[in-house]
Enzyme design. Structure first.
Site, short mmCIF file in Angstrom:
data_model
loop_
_atom_site.label_atom_id
_atom_site.label_comp_id
_atom_site.label_asym_id
_atom_site.label_seq_id
_atom_site.Cartn_x
_atom_site.Cartn_y
_atom_site.Cartn_z
N GLU B 759 -3.66 0.24 -4.45
CA GLU B 759 -2.90 -1.15 -4.41
C GLU B 759 -2.74 -1.12 -2.84
OE1 GLU B 759 -1.96 -3.11 -6.50
OE2 GLU B 759 -2.88 -2.15 -8.07
N ASP B 760 -3.79 -1.27 -2.17
CA ASP B 760 -3.88 -1.74 -0.68
C ASP B 760 -2.99 -0.78 0.33
OD1 ASP B 760 -5.37 -3.96 -0.76
OD2 ASP B 760 -3.66 -5.11 -1.77
N ALA B 761 -2.66 0.36 -0.38
CA ALA B 761 -1.92 1.29 0.81
C ALA B 761 -3.00 1.90 1.70
CB ALA B 761 -1.20 2.36 0.04
#
Lengths: 320, 1144
Positions: B759-761
């Protein structure tokens, strides 16, 4: 712990050695060994770095933390580091890191009086121990023609009237805790490539095709011999495992013309030091640290304390 | 490479005039002249906020004089010989008067001292105190103080070079264009409006076609609507109680015969037939003459419309309120009749042909109201009010029969009204001008100083006319006419999406221009005067109407010739640069506009497709012989507004020009604004990504301004080591982002690692953080006042050493203030003073009783901060104000938010040791790892090209460019060229590297796309947000835990969470969460009456107050809120009774 012995006797061949640069081959061992050596060099070879800064006067444009951070990152010559104590387990002092066994004191006093900006550099740091001083790059001949220009690592620039006075304490530490204690600028290795050219197949190629094969590699691995018009491997280590040549050969419809294998037991190490420790010493220290670690594992092998230190690994080692 | 080589050859052969070959002729000509250099020149003369400055300058130089001239006499009602006449007005230099000494103000002084950066408004007056005294003169009377826009003509910063600005404590890169009011930087947002005095054809809610005009003159503002309802045409005007038939209105204005109207409308029977029902309607009312019509209107007129003193009946309404922008001279209504008929005709056109409807969203129908105009409105109102108060005060004195003291009218000029009025409006943003029925909120905004680019964003922001809640798509959509004027990317997300816009890089907003010379020029060029034309001639098929700023001047038989003539005059500088001439073929009109608020932009003029700018011009520019203005003067460039663009054929590049081309764009990337200009390769990105970046660029930390360390803002976020992006754009250089960057070039590996990157981390390298990546400084301001009371005041005292908590006051100096450089922790006292116990005491300060008052620092626990600066200043009431700047240096931690310049935000998922990070055989180890899943759905190809370009940039040692649409003109490097550079430096052409796992030392399965990307650290950090609590404060009335992090509130089990627990059947958990952990309370309940009783603690007995005994009392637990509800219900005569059962 029974079974076949995997004991091997790695060989090291030094290719190039400078104060801050080393290139060597490590043969007859495997990737885990090479990587352990690399990891220890980065993270576990101790050096000395400024860890505590007491600022008396700071009227510069940079704030206290900023300067402290910059001071910490200055490499200090750390030949002594291996024999020094960590301040946390120093028994000569009560752990506050103020004794000669575990710390080195630095002083910096700079004030700009003239109209020109004054560069405060690592050379302005006065050490209480002549063996632990900021690394001097002037003799390494790193592109500075005039040694007068080279004044060390700039900490801050002062304009007229600004002053910086501080006391700093350097301690021993390892790169795992903070990157400032890492003696390695670059530690990397590569598998030694083995390049085979199928000469028979190569002969079927025209000169143009040969040049295109040579040029397909982004690095200069191959060359066309101007006399024999043969494709030769000039520098196998320049090969970056980019597969470009293989793709080219494939595209030409000649698979197998060139084949590249990575030698699984042979590594070429490149070590660049920050200057804290000589590159050669860095490798030796790393081996030393690695040995100590292994000793610790061996000693604790079947004690319960191993659980504390190695966690689940300890139970594994005891055959759990 | 081959292409460019070929074109290079072409260029040479063209220069040498060699043999012409067909291929050369058909090949696109390489942009012969590099016009880019014009941009910096444009920004030098116009600047990015020039529209604000220009508008303010116009107000200070011209408008203010006009306003004062229009209201220059204040005369007593009783004695006409008692008067003040203002003969001149001007605004001085910013200054303040302290203890009778005038001191020049600088903006920095005002910011630090919470002052208003304002200059006195001077007037010269001529006054007379009555018939017996002679006229007297007074010079340089101050009537108030005008807040001054920074960098305007009246500002001390105007025309200063970098050194001088630095001496004044000002950042040379700061654009100006805002005000400093009470120490706050306030910008007046650009207000978007429908254009005034123009006929707009649209349909109302019911679908009736209508023509409306928003009239605005110096005297009045009104809205006139002519609407076709049930085939009849009506006039709708506020001054009439209901709609009025248009024929009656025309008759009332003197067009008594129906034939005249029909003739004027045009010969075409279509129009006449549309008008017929209205004519019949008029006849049914029995209105045939002007007199009858006026009588008819008089009945419908709203009375009490006597604002102008005298009531002149329906005729007065028609003259002054009905389309007042058309002047009526000596009751000659001819012009007005023509205007009405033109309105009706255009409306009928729209009925006959849907296409003739006007588009309200079309940028050409919009005007931008700038700070100058808004201030002018405010000033006019305040000036009139001041004159009214003078008048009232004078009348009051004169009305008294006997006066004791000598009367002097000039003593009655009050300067506070104007000063305070202007200051209040600027600081609150509320524009309440009842005179113009204007009540607008949120006109001003604090300049966002989160990042340098954010400040620019505030300056170019356009606030919409509509309220944001409206769910309409039309005004929000991207308008084609917006091209080059308003940035297509920069708009907020959410409710204001598409309504709030931003100016593009080269947009200029016009100011008002004198109409007189243009009118006379028009007549000279053969415009037939309207007053000499009969109705029949008006719409004769061979002529076009000529309309200047909504006023019909007359007609012209050869409109194209006329328009070309006017344009020639403009290019020669005979009329203003910003006058637009627009031939509207469909409406058969030539529109000339010289009004303020139009958006326009410069374009290169081309003759038959050949650019007028040649190589030698650009060379002259380089040599400094030319500047942007001389390009305008020499007719090489001109400004076109949105309407005139419709008459132009604009080629993007010189090579694309055909013989019909009239203009050539200067540079295509100027269609974007300053914020979108930071994005490299935006034309390769999916469009919403660019919009996201525009919003995020304003939250990025970095350098704010060169004077950032001397500023005392409430909150400053700074980056410790900001860098200049490796992949720059031309816009970055133009706005100065390369000097005040807000991000760092991080080596990014696009791969999956550790699972903490979903999730885009992003996964960060601990060593990079150790070395200063993403390290930031957060500075917060805290202030305290030493209040002065009537006789006593707060006292500075030395903190007593023998206090009960000595460790908390150890950072205090002898004056009771924390000293700079001290480390301050949570709960530390940073200020200690003595306050008088009774502020109203009349005793001597030394005898008064004092109590110690402290202020404690509330920061994050375990996060020591440092007192950076302590500043002392005094406020308006001369109270001492102490401001502390508390500095906190932070290194990135898990949860901090980062983003690239492509709308790809992500939080730091985990921090991993360098030795565990993958490494290449060159020894390169990434600073952060980004998950490749961020790419497919986002389609940010620009980010990939940025990586390639930056990688090539670091290897060859030069900055690469990625300006929008820059490939053809060489302002963006092509991927092929970048790849070539990469290969030259031993990298793979596709930017992928062969990496080894840092954990095992074995090669990774895939080649990894790795290289530097400019990353921004956003202001959202976990340290400011994380929150949890166990026991803590409770609300007073409900005894439930408080809400919100700032009040150390509890975490709410909301209704959805409750539903889950119910569904799960965990009743004890619900019981615990909703009562035990919230507001448990023991009550005494009477089993008999079911009401709440009480315990009498003295007698230790329980009582029911309803039953008057304690026989049937049981104790039970209840949420306190429930008990409160019972009591509240009881107070409104509802009796809640509890029925108790034995618990089984």
């Amino acid at each position: 712990m029974e079974g076949a012995s995997y004991q091997r006797f790695p060989k090291v061949k030094i290719r190039e050695l400078k104060d801050d640069y080393a290139k060597f081959e490590l043969r007859e061992t495997d990737a885990s060994m090479a990587n352990a050596l690399r990891r220890v060099m980065i993270a576990e070879v101790p050096t000395i770095a400024i860890d505590l800064v007491e600022i008396e006067v700071n009227s510069s444009v940079l704030n206290d933390e900023f300067i402290a951070h910059r001071l910490g990152l200055i490499p200090l010559t750390s030949e002594r580091a291996m024999s020094m104590r960590f301040s946390r387990d120093c028994d000569a002092c009560d752990g506050d890191g103020q004794c000669e066994f575990c710390s080195v004191e630095f002083h910096l006093r700079a004030k700009c009086i003239g109209d020109q900006t004054l560069d405060v550099t690592s050379k302005d740091l006065y050490s209480s121990d002549h063996t632990v001083v900021p690394v001097d790059f002037s003799d390494s001949g790193a592109g500075y023609e005039n040694p007068e220009d080279q004044r060390g690592i700039t900490i801050v620039k002062l304009r007229k009237g600004q002053e910086l006075r501080l006391r700093a304490i350097a301690r021993k530490g390892i790169g795992k805790d903070h990157a400032k204690w890492s003696p390695a600028a670059t530690v990397t290795f590569m598998y030694e490539p083995e390049i085979h050219i199928n000469e028979e197949m190569m002969e079927t190629l025209s000169l143009e095709e040969k040049t295109s094969v040579v040029e397909s590699s982004p690095t200069k691995v191959f060359a066309l011999n101007p006399q024999t018009h043969q494709v030769e491997v000039v520098d196998p280590e320049a090969y970056t495992y980019d597969d470009e040549v293989l793709k080219k050969v494939e595209a030409m419809g000649k698979p197998g013309l060139i084949e590249v294998y990575a030698k699984e037991d042979s590594f070429i190490f490149t070590v660049e030091s920050t200057g804290a420790v000589k590159a050669s010493q860095l490798v030796i220290n790393a081996i030393e640290v690695l040995k100590q670690k292994l000793d610790a594992v061996r000693l604790l092998e079947d004690t319960v304390e191993a659980d504390d230190q190695f966690g689940e690994l300890g139970a594994h080692m005891r055959g759990g | 490479m081959e292409d460019s080589a070929k074109s290079h050859d072409n260029l040479q052969s063209a220069g040498g005039g060699g043999v012409v070959d067909k291929q050369f002729l058909t090949a696109p000509v390489k942009s012969a002249v590099d016009k880019f250099q014009l941009l910096p020149e444009f920004l030098k003369v116009r600047g990015l906020v020039k529209q604000h400055l220009e508008s303010f300058n116009y107000f200070i130089r011209t408008e203010i004089k006009k306003i004062v001239r229009a209201n220059n006499v204040v005369k007593s009602r009783y004695d006409p010989n008692v008067y003040i006449r203002y003969t001149d007005v001007w605004v001085g230099r910013p200054s303040e008067v302290v203890d009778g000494v005038t001191d020049t103000l600088t903006p920095q002084k005002c910011r630090l001292g919470d002052k208003t950066y304002a200059a006195p408004i001077f007037v010269n007056i001529e006054y007379c105190n009555g018939s017996d005294s002679r006229t007297m003169m007074k010079k340089e009377v101050v009537i108030g103080r005008m807040p001054i826009m920074l960098r305007s003509l009246s500002c001390v910063l105007h025309g200063k070079d970098e050194d001088e600005l630095a001496k004044l404590g000002e950042c040379p890169l700061d654009p100006g264009g805002y005000f400093v009011v009470k120490g706050n930087e306030k910008v007046i947002l650009i207000q978007e409006q429908l254009s005034k005095n123009r006929i707009i054809i649209d349909s109302d809610k019911k679908g009736c076609v209508q023509a409306s005009v928003m009239s605005s003159t110096a005297m009045t503002k009104s809205k006139t609507i002519i609407r076709m309802e049930k085939e009849k045409i009506y006039l709708i005007l506020n001054a009439f109680t209901s709609k009025v038939p248009i024929m009656v209105v025309l008759k009332a204005m003197g067009m008594e015969t129906d034939q005249e109207v029909v003739q004027m409308l045009g010969r075409d029977p279509q129009y006449a037939s549309l008008l017929l029902p209205s004519i019949e309607d008029c006849a049914t009312f029995g209105v045939y003459t002007q007199h009858q019509a006026l009588d008819f209107l008089e009945k419908k007129r709203k009375k009490s419309m006597s604002r102008f003193g005298k009531d002149e009946g329906a005729l007065g309404v028609l003259r002054d309120i009905f389309i007042p922008n058309i002047p009526v001279r000596e009751n000659n209504f001819h012009l007005k009749c023509v205007y009405v008929v033109v309105m009706v005709r255009r409306m009928m056109d729209a009925i006959l042909n849907e296409d003739a409807m006007d588009d309200k969203d079309y940028v050409g129908n919009k005007r931008l109201e700038l700070s100058g105009q808004l201030l002018a409105l405010l000033f006019e109102d305040l000036f009139k009010s001041m004159n009214d108060t003078i008048k009232m005060a004078v009348d009051k004195i004169l009305s008294k029969a006997s006066r004791s003291s000598r009367f002097d009218i000039s003593q009655h000029i009050l300067k506070d009204n104007i000063t305070n009025g202007l200051e209040r409006s600027l600081s609150t943003g509320n524009w309440d001008v009842s005179r113009f029925k204007m009540h607008r909120k949120g006109i001003t905004q604090i300049v966002t100083r989160l990042s340098f680019i954010g400040a620019f964003g505030s300056m170019t922001k356009i606030s919409p006319q509509f309220e944001k809640s409206r769910k309409v798509s039309g005004p929000r959509a991207l308008q084609p006419s917006q091209w080059g004027m308003l940035c297509p990317c920069d708009t907020p997300e959410g409710e204001a999406c598409g309504l709030v816009k931003n100016l593009a890089l080269m947009t200029h907003v016009t100011t008002d221009e004198e109409e007189g010379p243009i009118i006379s020029l028009c007549y000279c060029l053969g415009v037939e005067d309207l007053s000499l034309l009969s109705g029949e001639e008006l719409h004769s098929p061979d002529s076009f109407l000529v309309i200047l700023n909504g006023l019909i001047l007359g007609k012209h038989r050869r409109p194209q010739l006329f328009a070309n003539g006017m344009r020639k005059l403009r290019r020669a500088g005979k009329v203003g640069d910003f006058v637009s001439i627009y031939v509207h073929e469909k409406q058969r009109c030539v529109y000339i506009a010289s009004d303020g608020g139009r958006v326009c932009r410069p374009l290169v003029i081309a003759d038959k497709g050949v650019s007028r700018i040649k190589h030698h011009h650009m060379k002259e520019l380089k040599d400094g012989v030319r500047n942007f203005d001389s390009f305008l003067r020499d007719g090489l460039l001109e400004y076109l507004d949105v309407n005139e663009e419709n008459n132009a054929l604009i080629a993007l590049y010189e090579g694309e020009a055909t013989s019909e081309t009239t203009h050539i764009e200067i540079e295509p990337f100027t269609i974007l604004g300053a914020c979108a200009g930071l994005i490299p390769y935006p034309h390769h990105n999916q469009s919403p990504r660019n919009t996201y970046q525009c919003a995020m660029g304003k939250q990025a930390m970095g350098n704010i301004a060169h004077n950032q360390l001397t500023r005392m803002d409430t909150l400053i976020y700074l980056l410790v080591y900001p860098q200049r992006p490796l992949l720059t754009t031309r816009t970055i250089e133009l706005v100065g982002y390369d000097k005040l960057g807000a991000g760092q070039n991080a080596t990014v590996a696009v791969m999956s690692y550790s699972g903490y990157d979903i999730e885009d981390a992003i996964v960060m390298n601990k060593s990079s953080l150790d070395r200063g990546f993403g390290r930031c400084i957060v500075m917060k301001k805290m202030s305290a006042v030493y209040q002065k009371y009537d006789h006593v005041s707060d006292q500075i005292v030395s903190p007593r050493k023998s206090q009960h908590d000595p460790e908390k006051i150890q950072i205090l100096d002898n004056d009771g203030l924390a000293s700079p450089g001290e480390i301050i922790r949570h709960q530390d006292i940073y200020l200690q003073k003595d306050c008088p116990v009774d502020p109203k005491t009349k005793s001597h300060p030394s005898q008064a009783q004092y109590r110690t008052s402290r202020q404690t620092y509330k920061g994050a626990e375990g996060e020591p901060a440092v007192v950076d600066r302590v500043a002392l200043c005094s406020d308006k009431k001369q109270n001492l104000i102490v401001k502390f700047m508390i500095r906190h240096t932070r290194r990135p931690e898990v949860g901090d938010k980062f983003s690239s310049r492509h709308g790809q935000k992500g939080v730091c998922g985990t921090i991993i040791q360098q030795e565990d990070f993958p490494f290449s055989e060159r020894g390169i180890c990434p600073d952060l790892i980004m998950n490749p899943h961020g790419f497919p759905s986002r389609m940010t190809v620009g980010k990939m090209i940025e990586l390639l370009g930056s990688k090539a940039g670091v290897s060859c040692g030069k900055f690469h460019y990625g300006s929008a649409f820059g490939e053809p003109s060489g302002h963006a490097d092509k991927v092929e060229d970048i790849s070539e550079t990469l290969v030259k430096h031993g990298f793979c052409y596709n930017g992928k590297d062969f990496l080894y796992s840092g954990i095992t030392g074995t090669p990774l399965q895939a080649y990894i796309f790795m290289g530097p990307i400019y990353y921004q650290k956003l202001k959202h950090m976990v340290l400011d947000k994380m929150h949890a609590r166990g026991m803590g404060p409770r609300q007073l009335i409900t005894r439930q835990p408080t809400e919100g992090r700032s009040r150390n509130g509890g975490l709410r089990v909301g209704e959805m969470e409750r539903d889950c627990l119910i569904a799960y059947g965990t009743s004890n958990l619900i019981y615990e969460r909703l009562m035990i952990s919230s507001d448990p309370f023991e009550v005494q309940v009477c089993r008999k009456c079911g009401l709440l009783g009480y315990i009498n603690h003295q007698t230790k007995s329980r009582m029911c107050s309803a039953c008057k005994n304690g026989d049937n009392i049981s104790a039970m637990k209840l949420p306190y809120a429930c008990k409160l509800l019972f009591q509240e219900l009881q107070s409104m005569n509802i009796v809640p009774r509890l029925q108790l059962d034995d618990s089984g």
